[in-house]
Each structure stands twice: as structure tokens, then as C-alpha cells.
Write an enzyme that holds these catalytic residues in place. Structure first.
Site, PDB file in Angstrom:
ATOM      1  N   SER A 187     -31.606  36.384  78.769  1.00 40.71           N
ATOM      2  CA  SER A 187     -32.098  36.778  77.495  1.00 40.71           C
ATOM      3  C   SER A 187     -32.614  37.013  77.225  1.00 40.71           C
ATOM      4  CB  SER A 187     -31.785  35.203  75.871  1.00 40.71           C
ATOM      5  OG  SER A 187     -32.826  35.615  74.916  1.00 40.71           O
ATOM      6  N   GLU A 238     -26.123  45.879  68.176  1.00 36.23           N
ATOM      7  CA  GLU A 238     -27.067  45.068  67.705  1.00 36.23           C
ATOM      8  C   GLU A 238     -28.199  46.026  66.179  1.00 36.23           C
ATOM      9  OE1 GLU A 238     -28.411  41.532  69.520  1.00 36.23           O
ATOM     10  OE2 GLU A 238     -25.951  41.186  69.708  1.00 36.23           O
ATOM     11  N   HIS A 267     -34.911  37.171  74.540  1.00 38.81           N
ATOM     12  CA  HIS A 267     -35.536  36.248  74.046  1.00 38.81           C
ATOM     13  C   HIS A 267     -36.490  35.877  74.150  1.00 38.81           C
ATOM     14  CE1 HIS A 267     -33.649  37.888  69.559  1.00 38.81           C
ATOM     15  NE2 HIS A 267     -32.663  38.118  70.016  1.00 38.81           N
ATOM     16  N   HIS A 295     -31.632  44.261  66.810  1.00 42.61           N
ATOM     17  CA  HIS A 295     -32.219  43.503  67.987  1.00 42.61           C
ATOM     18  C   HIS A 295     -32.777  44.823  68.564  1.00 42.61           C
ATOM     19  CE1 HIS A 295     -32.192  41.432  71.263  1.00 42.61           C
ATOM     20  NE2 HIS A 295     -32.538  41.871  72.404  1.00 42.61           N
TER      21      HIS A 295
END
Length: 217
Positions: free
Chosen positions: A123, A181, A125, A184
Site C-alpha cells: 500500500s 480514484e 499509504h 487518492h
């Protein structure tokens, strides 16, 4: 890759330079702490349990210091233009990502979950360089229609000025492995973000000459 070189490559229909050519210009695409690290379904974080050394609070969320400073400038500029942007999700640890991914698997099944959320260790993130954003009103939160909201339009139009790209652009699902997305945002630094804008290259994999990563290896 400079804008001039990349533009020539595109205009001549040539194949983009291999990743080694770009990396030799000073970009580290493999080290988890690099600002240009590329994480996708073919490129797991190394180390898998990586935790950024410096995380800065951003309205209840956290980002790496450089990304946090850039995001704050981005959000302040938006507010000055009458656009209120809300940070929704920044840094997530390996365990937090595992919990989120598992919840998607239970809700949608693994095949669909893999198009919506990264498996733990894969990920963006977790790098501390990604931020999911939303409108203060909550309109179209984490939905494709976010692109047509004030915050979505601001991110798409001005994000590059602060070093951010829309990491999972429309039409690039076969390259990134994720559905569109528009919320994002990924910090890659101003030089890369501007060059991607100038050359019209939307996906990070395409910009750095990496293989497409639609599925896990």
C-alpha cells in the site's frame, strides 16, 4: 526523464526509456523511504513492515514531513480559492492496511477487494506519501464522482504544483491494477509531478518505464 526528452519520445512513438535510465538520473524507485518509491501489485514495500521515520500531523491524519508540508500548501491555496478540502486518510500501518483489506474481502470477495484496496505491504499509504481527500461537505466521498466536485477538480488541476499526482487515473486500471480514484493523491516531488503533467503521462508505472501491474504476481 526531462519534459523535453519525454515529449520527444511520445511524439516519435518511441518506447519510453527503461527504469534504469530514469533511476540513474537520481530517482530511487525501490527503497521504501524514497520520495519516488513505486509501490504496486508487483512491487512490495521493502521492508514489508516499513514505518516512516518522520510523520507529521495533518488535521488528524499523518504524512511524511515533505509530503505534509506540500499538502498543507496545497490545501491553503485551495481554501484561498474558495475550495475546502478535507484529508480523509493518510499514513496507514501494515496492520491497519491488513484490517482494511480484510474488511473489503469479507464485504466484496477477494477479486473485487484487490481492485479497491492494496494488500498489506503493497500500500502507498504505508509509505506516508499518499493522502485520500474529500470535500468538507462529504459529497462523493471515495467515489468516482469526486472528480467533478470542487475538491476533485482542484486536485486534478493544481496538485502537480505541489508535487502530487492522482495516482490511480481514469483508464489506467490495466496498468495500476486499481479502479479510478480521483481522491487518492500521491506525493512524488514537484519535478516529477510537473514532468508528468507536461508530458501527459498519467500513470507512475508508465512514467518510470515499469511493467504494468494489474494483478499480484
Amino acid at each position: 526523464m526531462t519534459g523535453a526528452v519525454a515529449g520527444l519520445v511520445l511524439s516519435l512513438g518511441m518506447i519510453a526509456p527503461p527504469v534504469t535510465a530514469v533511476a540513474s538520473a537520481g530517482y530511487d524507485l525501490d527503497t521504501a523511504s524514497s520520495l519516488q518509491v513505486v509501490v504496486n501489485k508487483h512491487r512490495q514495500l521493502n521492508p514489508t513492515g516499513y514505518v516512516p521515520g518522520s510523520l507529521v500531523a495533518v488535521q488528524g491524519e499523518r504524512l511524511r514531513a515533505q509530503a505534509a508540508d506540500a499538502y498543507k500548501q496545497f490545501a491553503r491555496a485551495a481554501k484561498s480559492a474558495g475550495v475546502n478540502i478535507l484529508p480523509i486518510s493518510g499514513y496507514r500501518s501494515f496492520s491497519q492496511q491488513a484490517s482494511l483489506y480484510d474488511s473489503y474481502v469479507r464485504q466484496y470477495g477477494q477479486a473485487t477487494a484487490d481492485t479497491l484496496a492494496a494488500r498489506p505491504g503493497y500500500s502507498e499509504h504505508q509509505t506516508g506519501l499518499a493522502m485520500d481527500i474529500g470535500n468538507a461537505s462529504g459529497t462523493c466521498a471515495l467515489q468516482a464522482c469526486f472528480a467533478n466536485t470542487p475538491a476533485g477538480k482542484w486536485a486534478a488541476t493544481h496538485g502537480w504544483e505541489y508535487g502530487f499526482i492522482i495516482r490511480y487515473p481514469t483508464g489506467a486500471e490495466g496498468t495500476t491494477g486499481y479502479t479510478y480514484e480521483p481522491w487518492h493523491m500521491r506525493y512524488v516531488g514537484r519535478a516529477v509531478a510537473q514532468d508528468m503533467k507536461d508530458t501527459g503521462i498519467a500513470a507512475l508505472e508508465d512514467y518510470f518505464g515499469l511493467e504494468k501491474a494489474p494483478d499480484y504476481l
